[in-house]
Design a protein around this motif. Structure first.
Motif, PDB file in Angstrom:
ATOM      1  N   UNK A 204       0.822  -1.219   0.000  1.00  0.00           N
ATOM      2  CA  UNK A 204       0.000   0.000   0.000  1.00  0.00           C
ATOM      3  C   UNK A 204       0.855   1.268   0.000  1.00  0.00           C
ATOM      4  N   UNK A 205       1.933   1.209  -0.762  1.00  0.00           N
ATOM      5  CA  UNK A 205       2.778   2.384  -0.932  1.00  0.00           C
ATOM      6  C   UNK A 205       1.955   3.507  -1.560  1.00  0.00           C
ATOM      7  N   UNK A 206       1.998   4.683  -0.931  1.00  0.00           N
ATOM      8  CA  UNK A 206       1.117   5.778  -1.353  1.00  0.00           C
ATOM      9  C   UNK A 206       1.300   6.151  -2.819  1.00  0.00           C
TER      10      UNK A 206
ATOM     11  N   UNK B 279      -0.014   3.346  -5.228  1.00  0.00           N
ATOM     12  CA  UNK B 279      -1.478   3.316  -5.266  1.00  0.00           C
ATOM     13  C   UNK B 279      -2.003   4.511  -6.051  1.00  0.00           C
ATOM     14  N   UNK B 280      -1.440   5.673  -5.738  1.00  0.00           N
ATOM     15  CA  UNK B 280      -1.896   6.893  -6.400  1.00  0.00           C
ATOM     16  C   UNK B 280      -1.701   6.835  -7.918  1.00  0.00           C
TER      17      UNK B 280
ATOM     18  N   UNK C  83      -4.196   4.237  -9.483  1.00  0.00           N
ATOM     19  CA  UNK C  83      -5.597   4.675  -9.402  1.00  0.00           C
ATOM     20  C   UNK C  83      -5.848   5.858 -10.336  1.00  0.00           C
ATOM     21  N   UNK C  84      -4.870   6.749 -10.400  1.00  0.00           N
ATOM     22  CA  UNK C  84      -5.039   7.912 -11.272  1.00  0.00           C
ATOM     23  C   UNK C  84      -4.936   7.548 -12.749  1.00  0.00           C
TER      24      UNK C  84
ATOM     25  N   UNK D 120     -15.620   2.371  -7.618  1.00  0.00           N
ATOM     26  CA  UNK D 120     -15.091   2.229  -6.253  1.00  0.00           C
ATOM     27  C   UNK D 120     -15.073   0.754  -5.849  1.00  0.00           C
TER      28      UNK D 120
ATOM     29  N   UNK E  30     -12.113  -1.068  -7.492  1.00  0.00           N
ATOM     30  CA  UNK E  30     -10.861  -0.863  -6.748  1.00  0.00           C
ATOM     31  C   UNK E  30     -10.885  -1.629  -5.434  1.00  0.00           C
ATOM     32  N   UNK E  31     -12.028  -1.669  -4.790  1.00  0.00           N
ATOM     33  CA  UNK E  31     -12.145  -2.423  -3.544  1.00  0.00           C
ATOM     34  C   UNK E  31     -11.765  -3.879  -3.751  1.00  0.00           C
TER      35      UNK E  31
END
Ligand SMILES: [Zn+2]
Lengths: 78, 197
Positions: free
Chosen positions: B21-23, B26-27, B30-31, B56, B59-60
């Motif tokens: 879950x490295x920010x 993930x960013x 997702x982007x 959503x 992604x979940x």
């Protein structure tokens, strides 16, 4: 030459198309204006739908932004 | 499917970061794919709030199963596979009625005894004009089974390759050809019917 009905049936069948099938389809479409018109109508639907979807671009990017914000928050803060 | 990623999302290094879950990882993922997925949801006929909920959920599911994702299929295909399944669930919940054409009656009605088309179709230009403004296409699309709608969106609207669509829908190339033929024929019929109504 195949009739219009036979052409449609061939396209709708689960049979894998061989070289001969593909050639006879091509030949039929090149000489049959009615089949071509039906095909063009189908293509028109795709074209118009694409344009209509493009007009929703703003709400698409707004919705995407909302998703991004909530998803990034949710899955990086645990 | 447009490929706009600069990061190699399928590399083991990147997948490990995602699993942690490295920010930044993930960013960037997702982007890169959210607007693509939202676009598909709109293309499948969903409104804003349903599209938001659906993506959503995609992604979940993706992050719930990330530990098992081994990068065997491309992340993009994998995400669209989840979207396809989630969209099916959503339509089932909503009890939307969809139907497939009966090919036997389809062929009987459409052609005369000599195998020619029974009716003369409208000229494409006139046809285009009548479908331009009203929501005819949308309401016809909404009647299609999920598989046909997804095949239509990916192949015709998104421009994905046959191989990609087959991967998402888990069908063979021959299967896909038949699905698309039926979908386009049915859509055209439905649009024509609504134009005359
Ligand atoms: Zn013909």
């Amino acid at each position: 030459m195949k009739s219009c009905k036979e052409v449609s049936q061939l396209l709708a069948s689960d049979k894998e198309l061989g070289v001969f099938d593909k050639l006879s389809l091509k030949l039929h479409f090149s000489v049959c204006k009615v089949c071509r018109t039906y095909k063009q109508q189908q293509e028109a639907i795709t074209k118009v739908y694409k344009e209509r979807l493009k007009k929703k671009n703003t709400s698409i990017s707004e919705t995407a932004k909302k998703v991004e914000d909530s998803v990034i928050k949710k899955y990086t803060e645990e | 499917m447009a490929n706009s990623n600069k990061t190699n999302f399928s590399s083991p290094e990147f997948l490990n970061k995602l699993k942690d879950r490295d920010h930044d990882a993930v960013e960037s993922l997702v982007k890169t794919y959210s607007s693509h997925l939202v676009n598909a949801s709109f293309g499948l006929g969903l409104n804003e709030s349903d599209a938001q909920e659906l993506v959503q959920n995609v992604w979940g599911t993706f992050f719930q199963n990330i530990q098992n994702f081994e990068g065997r299929s491309h992340i993009r295909i994998y995400l669209f596979g989840i979207l396809y399944n989630k969209a099916k669930e959503l339509y089932r919940e909503r009890n939307k009625h969809t139907s497939d054409i009966d090919l036997n009656t389809y062929f009987e009605d459409k052609f005369d005894d000599t195998g020619h088309w029974a009716l003369t179709p409208k000229k494409p230009e006139e046809f285009i004009e009548s479908i331009q403004t009203s929501g005819i296409i949308e309401s016809c699309l909404n009647k299609l089974p999920e598989k046909q709608r997804m095949a239509f969106y990916l192949k015709e609207i998104d421009g994905a390759s046959t191989e990609e669509v087959c991967n998402v829908l888990k069908v063979s190339a021959t299967n896909l050809r038949v699905i698309l033929f039926r979908t386009k024929a049915k859509l055209r019929d439905c649009v024509e019917r609504k134009m005359q109504a």
